[in-house]
Design an enzyme around this catalytic site. Structure first.
Site, PDB file in Angstrom:
ATOM      1  N   VAL B  14       0.829  -1.215   0.000  1.00  0.00           N
ATOM      2  CA  VAL B  14       0.000   0.000   0.000  1.00  0.00           C
ATOM      3  C   VAL B  14       0.859   1.259   0.000  1.00  0.00           C
ATOM      4  O   VAL B  14       0.664   2.163  -0.820  1.00  0.00           O
ATOM      5  CB  VAL B  14      -0.982  -0.009   1.193  1.00  0.00           C
ATOM      6  CG1 VAL B  14      -1.787   1.279   1.226  1.00  0.00           C
ATOM      7  CG2 VAL B  14      -1.916  -1.214   1.110  1.00  0.00           C
ATOM      8  N   GLU B 125     -10.312   5.661   5.550  1.00  0.00           N
ATOM      9  CA  GLU B 125     -11.117   5.095   4.456  1.00  0.00           C
ATOM     10  C   GLU B 125     -10.545   3.776   3.946  1.00  0.00           C
ATOM     11  O   GLU B 125     -11.278   2.825   3.680  1.00  0.00           O
ATOM     12  CB  GLU B 125     -11.199   6.114   3.315  1.00  0.00           C
ATOM     13  CG  GLU B 125     -12.023   5.679   2.120  1.00  0.00           C
ATOM     14  CD  GLU B 125     -13.503   5.502   2.467  1.00  0.00           C
ATOM     15  OE1 GLU B 125     -13.919   4.364   2.700  1.00  0.00           O
ATOM     16  OE2 GLU B 125     -14.230   6.502   2.506  1.00  0.00           O
ATOM     17  N   LYS B 201     -13.293  -5.065   9.886  1.00  0.00           N
ATOM     18  CA  LYS B 201     -14.009  -4.115   9.026  1.00  0.00           C
ATOM     19  C   LYS B 201     -15.420  -3.872   9.554  1.00  0.00           C
ATOM     20  O   LYS B 201     -15.930  -2.751   9.501  1.00  0.00           O
ATOM     21  CB  LYS B 201     -14.029  -4.635   7.595  1.00  0.00           C
ATOM     22  CG  LYS B 201     -12.613  -4.627   6.992  1.00  0.00           C
ATOM     23  CD  LYS B 201     -12.500  -5.515   5.776  1.00  0.00           C
ATOM     24  CE  LYS B 201     -11.093  -5.500   5.209  1.00  0.00           C
ATOM     25  NZ  LYS B 201     -10.903  -6.524   4.163  1.00  0.00           N
ATOM     26  N   GLY B 298      -5.579  -4.665  -2.703  1.00  0.00           N
ATOM     27  CA  GLY B 298      -4.631  -4.373  -3.772  1.00  0.00           C
ATOM     28  C   GLY B 298      -4.031  -2.996  -3.575  1.00  0.00           C
ATOM     29  O   GLY B 298      -4.674  -2.098  -3.040  1.00  0.00           O
TER      30      GLY B 298
END
Lengths: 427, 427
Positions: B14, B125, B201, B298
């Site tokens: 990331v 986010e 999450k 991803g």
């Protein structure tokens, strides 16, 4: 608790729903934002005291000139007098939130220029796809992305009609009648079924993606009135569903904007969007493929979008100088050129009636071959008498070449009629 | 052009993608926002000079103490030392953007408290559903809505596995192997397949929806390892597809949060979300049903979300005092009570092996009847030898009643085995 005064012009379905939403969830909004939104004036020529209470006025000027109103909501629709009201609000130093697609599509350039000159912001989330936060997403959430495609089912009426035709095997007229009974289509459905409504939304999406103001008149438009049960059936057989799409593509400063029925592959996320739902599919460089789905019309969903714009502006008014982002992207207009529809490349579905005898396909193929258009798939459908139904899917080709070829093909003695030509898309 | 200094801690997939995105689209971001984002320091224990150039440092303190860095991006993952770094950044007056779901799910309360005390904002986010702007949407776009349900496919690995099992008739192990080959599953896939990743999450979504910090340990969790080809096949026959959902419901201050495999009706928008895609379905009072779809993992999609948070904070830093919204909703925590899973009402799918003789179903039915659980549908599947496969769909009932009934049913002499119990949802 900070208070922000708001006013509304136009108390039809959307304006009334905004008032109802504010009554219902005003304290929740205050809890979340620390701001109390106070409706000071709400104007409509029709008596709407039942909805607006003591805020009601017949005179829009009472909204426009109210010293304590910072945000004017325009939910009347149409260009005149909405445009004059919006420009007056801007001149009076008020932020504007509008759900008016026709106004923004046709006069956005003038309105945004006036807003910039007066140091106020005009937001218009509700003008495209009702409750779906697509403009906010493009503007804020994908702010780091180069956006190359926005393809949307942006008209609920036509999506409902096409869904009924697809799933319940109805004809266009019958499906339209059901849409009217459900309140999804107007008594005069022209603006929806001929693609005009979608064109306004396409113009607005194109602006948010590219910064260019595209005149709706210059947007290629094709409605759904020519779509038949046969087309839907044949498309299904080859793995597609027919949707009315607003398509915006931006590549190397070249902009495509168009509205037309499209054969969408069953595997594409837009293919599953049924009934009166809307959805917008976005392709961008970092995020890849994403889609935003919800109700594109109706009082409550549209009021939801109006209120999100109002809240954004209220926070700005309370907390900031010039914060919360530009009204939309800042992209130099001159960089963008609108691609002619003739130059657009794509795949095509053709349905035609031909004589049922040897050599017919050879004749058609050779015309296409001369234009370097190659055929991807041919399906010969039922033959009645001496007439065969031929369905052809053409490979990626320039629209002009296909049009030229079709002109010649329509003159072949073996070809009785070219019934329909539909673009294949969303690949 | 205003400049904003940023720093990154953690240069794995990331973090590296954030740097690449900034290099690629930094000038586009500047054009859109009027702000130039300048990467001043990027820390990782591994040498990442190839990615970060002269901003590279081995020492995270060079990021945390840099006087010109206003925004610290934390993309290292895990709790320690990420938590110490984030708290240090906050103490140093820096805004924080993090993609770290475990950190926010477990220690959000402490982190947000520190941020409030230091007048900075923490945005996250990218911690939920990679590129999908779901937190921003809940927080800003639906700010006028009472949100009653958020149901999400929030883990791409398990969605890929279940999709393969559904569409290609693979078993769990085989589908997992393919996911690993494609890079969608880790060598040790435990955190994904047992639901732990989805639980983090779910905790974050629950917080954004309700304002309550739910300890991940208190969230009901069930993974997908017990789902068999048979379950998927039988579910298909009765019109459902099996998905691992994170479900958050909020009604009258009562909060449900859970993660488990769910039979989703084919007609539900989540049913069509396949492969490694994520999607979050939201039900709220004004907007109605909406869904947000995209890649949940991803480097590039996650970097897209990181950058949207960075841009929001950069605008705030340049333009505002305390603008651009609270870090999340302000809802008083004490108002929310977490519903016990035993008290949750829902429908259920059961698969069991019974003796193949008259009276078996009567016995089972009578146990359910005593607990006032009614049966909606029974399908008797193939019989092998003297053993029948029975699939039962139970009507809306309290989980505790069903569990009690199943305990008794498992002791019936006619019942050989209760193979699986799966919740039916997303109605």
């Amino acid at each position: 608790m900070q208070q922000i005064g708001i006013g509304i012009i136009g108390l039809g379905t959307v304006g009334s729903s905004v008032i109802k939403l504010l009554k219902k969830n005003g304290s929740l909004i205050a809890e979340r934002t620390g701001i109390e939104l106070v409706l000071l004036k709400a104007a409509d020529l029709r008596n709407r005291k039942d909805i607006a209470g003591k805020a009601y006025t017949k005179n829009a000027n009472e909204v426009l000139n109210h010293p304590e109103i910072s945000i004017v909501i325009e939910t009347m629709g149409g260009v005149s007098p909405a445009k004059q009201f919006v420009l007056a609000a801007i001149r009076n130093g008020k932020h504007v939130v509008t759900s008016n697609k026709e106004l923004i599509a046709k006069h956005g350039k003038e309105i945004f220029k006036a807003a910039a000159a007066n140091g106020v912001t005009v937001l218009f989330e509700a003008s495209v796809c009702g409750g779906i936060p697509i403009l906010h997403t493009l503007r804020e959430c994908l702010a780091s992305n180069k956006i190359s495609e926005v393809s949307g089912i942006v008209n609920g009426t036509t999506n409902y009609i096409l869904s009924k035709m697809t799933n319940e095997d109805l004809g266009f007229e019958e499906a339209l009648k059901q849409a009217q009974q459900k309140g999804y289509a107007e008594a005069d459905p022209t603006m929806d079924v001929d693609g005009s409504d979608a064109v306004y939304k396409a113009a607005i999406l194109a602006y948010v993606v590219s910064g260019a103001h595209v005149d709706p008149k210059n947007i290629y438009k094709e409605g759904i009135t020519k779509i038949t049960k046969a087309d839907i059936e044949y498309a299904k057989e080859v793995g597609y569903v027919i949707k009315l799409l607003a398509i915006i593509k931006l590549n190397n400063g070249e902009l495509e904007v168009r509205v037309h029925p499209t054969l969408v592959p069953n595997t594409h996320p837009l293919a599953k969007v049924s009934d009166n739902y809307n959805a917008v599919f976005v392709r961008s460089d970092a995020m890849g493929e994403s889609m935003y789905y919800g109700l594109g019309a109706g009082g409550d969903p549209t009021a939801s979008s109006v209120m999100s714009d109002v809240i954004e502006l209220a926070k700005k008014t309370v907390n900031c100088g010039s914060c919360c982002g530009p009204e939309t992207y800042k992209v130099k207009e001159k960089k963008v050129t609108l691609k002619k529809v003739e130059d657009i490349k794509g795949r095509y579905y053709l349905r035609m009636e031909t004589l049922d005898k040897p050599g017919v396909l050879a004749g058609i193929s050779s015309v296409f071959a001369k234009k370097k258009v190659s055929i991807q798939e041919v399906v010969q459908k039922e033959s009645v008498g001496n007439v065969a139904q031929l369905v052809i899917i053409l490979d990626n080709s320039r629209e002009k070449d296909i049009r030229d070829a079709l002109k010649k093909i329509s003159k072949l003695s073996t070809v009785k009629k070219i019934n329909n030509v539909i673009r294949v898309g969303a690949n």
